[in-house]
Scaffold this active site. Structure first.
Site: not given
Length: 256
Positions: A119-120, A137
């Site tokens: 994520h991100d 992430g």
């Protein structure tokens, strides 16, 4: 173009020539641009935007929720550029509101089998992520970087443009632009001279970058002292600017 055995949500927006193979699932809030091919047994969840002329191979999961325990179902998204190759079994998660709310992948990347992009994370352009590379992430990967097989990258690490990691490298600190690193934990070994030659860097430019590398890693200088000398070399070679900036942008410290 769309196999009758595929499941496409009514709210998904697919360009007229998008191909979707059998038993693939395209969920709500997904947009896929022209010329993109989604093979069989692929799951794409939204909100996700996929650009033009991408190829997504079988058994990949694209745009799934993050397993981050802080994630509570907030609306976040994944954005993928153009001309990417996403090979078998790749997993790519959307962002979180604790960071950018978006995972971003640029264009012309080769993402090989069983790679995980957390994520991100932000992937630049023309990158190669070799089989079983895993990004936690909030990872940033600069343009033209190559991560060899089984490279592991810790959360919030930055890997600079034109850098290279050896097989099985465990990255816990930032890798500056142009640097070749390997080992567990990762250690800087040299510059990625072969990669730079392939991308059109001149012999003089590579020699200057090599000099800069030795200044950082062989002279016993502090980072601040090295930066002063590096900036004085910029008029001689503007190719040093990405190296300098990647060091300045580091938040975890650079590999040594």
């Amino acid at each position: 173009m769309i196999d009758s055995r595929a499941i496409i949500h009514p709210s998904a927006k697919l360009a007229a020539d998008v191909q979707v193979g059998p038993w693939s699932i395209i969920g709500p809030d997904v947009e896929i641009g022209e010329g993109t091919v989604v093979d069989s047994h692929v799951v794409v969840k939204g909100p996700t935007v996929i650009g033009k002329y991408n190829r997504i191979y079988q058994f990949s999961s694209v745009g799934e929720d993050t397993p981050d325990l802080k994630y509570k179902g907030e609306p976040t998204r994944l954005v993928v550029g153009d001309h990417n190759i996403i090979r078998e079994g790749v997993t790519i998660h959307r962002g979180t509101i604790q960071d950018r709310s978006e995972t971003t992948i640029g264009s012309h990347n080769l993402i090989m089998a069983y790679v995980h992009i957390g994520h991100d994370s932000v992937i630049g352009n023309h990158c190669i992520l070799v089989n079983n590379t895993a990004l936690a992430g909030h990872v940033y990967i600069g343009d033209w970087a190559i991560l060899s097989g089984y490279t592991l990258v810790h959360q919030f690490c930055k890997i600079g443009a034109h850098s290279f990691t050896g097989m099985g490298t465990a990255v816990g600190k930032d890798i500056p632009a142009y640097v070749m690193a390997t080992g567990n934990p990762a250690e800087a070994k040299s510059i990625n001279s072969e990669g730079l030659r392939r991308r059109g860097f001149s012999s003089e430019e590579i020699a200057t970058i090599t000099k800069a590398y030795k200044l950082i890693y062989r002279r016993g200088l502090t980072i601040d002292e090295a930066l002063v000398e590096l900036e004085a070399m910029v008029p001689e070679c503007e190719r040093l600017i990405p190296l300098i900036q990647s060091i300045k942008d580091s938040t975890r410290g650079i590999v040594r």
